[in-house]
Enzyme design. Sequence first.
Site, PDB file in Angstrom:
ATOM      1  N   ILE A 163      31.055   5.767  49.024  1.00 34.41           N
ATOM      2  CA  ILE A 163      30.663   6.411  50.262  1.00 34.41           C
ATOM      3  C   ILE A 163      29.585   7.429  49.934  1.00 34.41           C
ATOM      4  O   ILE A 163      29.726   8.206  48.985  1.00 34.41           O
ATOM      5  CB  ILE A 163      31.847   7.110  50.967  1.00 34.41           C
ATOM      6  CG1 ILE A 163      32.895   6.074  51.398  1.00 34.41           C
ATOM      7  CG2 ILE A 163      31.385   7.889  52.179  1.00 34.41           C
ATOM      8  CD1 ILE A 163      34.057   5.971  50.491  1.00 34.41           C
ATOM      9  N   CYS A 164      28.494   7.400  50.688  1.00 32.84           N
ATOM     10  CA  CYS A 164      27.431   8.385  50.555  1.00 32.84           C
ATOM     11  C   CYS A 164      26.890   8.405  49.124  1.00 32.84           C
ATOM     12  O   CYS A 164      26.647   7.357  48.528  1.00 32.84           O
ATOM     13  CB  CYS A 164      27.961   9.746  51.004  1.00 32.84           C
ATOM     14  SG  CYS A 164      26.706  10.975  51.397  1.00 32.84           S
ATOM     15  N   SER A 165      26.742   9.594  48.528  1.00 33.92           N
ATOM     16  CA  SER A 165      26.147   9.706  47.199  1.00 33.92           C
ATOM     17  C   SER A 165      27.085   9.253  46.087  1.00 33.92           C
ATOM     18  O   SER A 165      26.707   9.284  44.908  1.00 33.92           O
ATOM     19  CB  SER A 165      25.703  11.148  46.940  1.00 33.92           C
ATOM     20  OG  SER A 165      26.781  12.050  47.096  1.00 33.92           O
TER      21      SER A 165
END
Length: 337
Positions: free
Chosen positions: A120-122
């Site tokens: 998720i995300c970074s």
Amino acid sequence: MSKPFPAEPLRTVACLIYPQVMSLDVTGPMQVFASANVERERQGLPAFYDLLLIGAHHTPVATSAGLRLCVDRPWRELNPAHLDTLLVPGGLGVNAQMQETELLAWLHAAEPQVRRLGSICSGALILAQAGVLNGRQATTHWADVDELRDCFPNVRIESDRLHTYDPRNQDGDSHVFTSAGVTAGIDLALALVEADLGRAIALSVARRLVMFLRRPGGQTQFSALLTPEPSRVPRLAALLDWLPANLGADLSLQTLAQQAKLTPRTLSRVFTQEMGMGPGRYVERLRLEAARTLLQDAQASISTVARLTGFGHPENLRRTFHKHLAVSPQEYAQRFS
């Protein structure tokens, strides 16, 4: 008396947590799986998911929001083969985790053992550092795309996607996948639930969470166009306030200049300086946001939406939707209304 449904083994969904992790990257997707269990129980069905937070130690972990999350099991003590889905979230602590060689080795070894491994995300940077994304397509938060591209040239970057999960392995990967910023992790979790339990359960979860079901993974990363405070753009304040109520009118540069009491050349210069885009592009985005709202609320047909928002013909609306959102108005209405 009806017979009870036979119990199925719970599928364990584990989410890695670490100091300075983004709290919503963890709690958003995990709530989707928890809500799927609730929806099944409402139907008299047993829970499907077992949720697990894993970390380096048993001690609570402070997120970037200051909230503390409890570790259920240290990842060192966990056999990845016992996991169904493993998620790696992002946050301010990503860079520190990218230096944890033992964790990276564990993730690399876990990849062939788990059914699904995602970020998720970074969190995509952690998977990339572990070598898991080599040769695979990946996305991440728009602010981290350049770092992912520059530091990991063997990863195929899909910078303008919400996630790269596809259970059919046609427009993504069913085994290793990534998602964009924060709320895209919720879209990813809904896609996983839909693949596991069907669209009806996923739709029920989305409704319970007051969400749209569901932004497809290939849709571009976008958010609503926000108008700045009038005090920040005093020369444009009156024009920006007038525009939303007049989207169906002729909004040529000449018309906008007259409304702003500026010459067309001056308006273009001031608009670009203050808004970061020209007036034509701003009008297009504003009309697009208005059309999205009408389609989401199922307030009018596509042809009516095109007329009310100044696109005129539905084909103009369709081209603009594909340009900015990578979906057609019809697909948008079907998925979000």
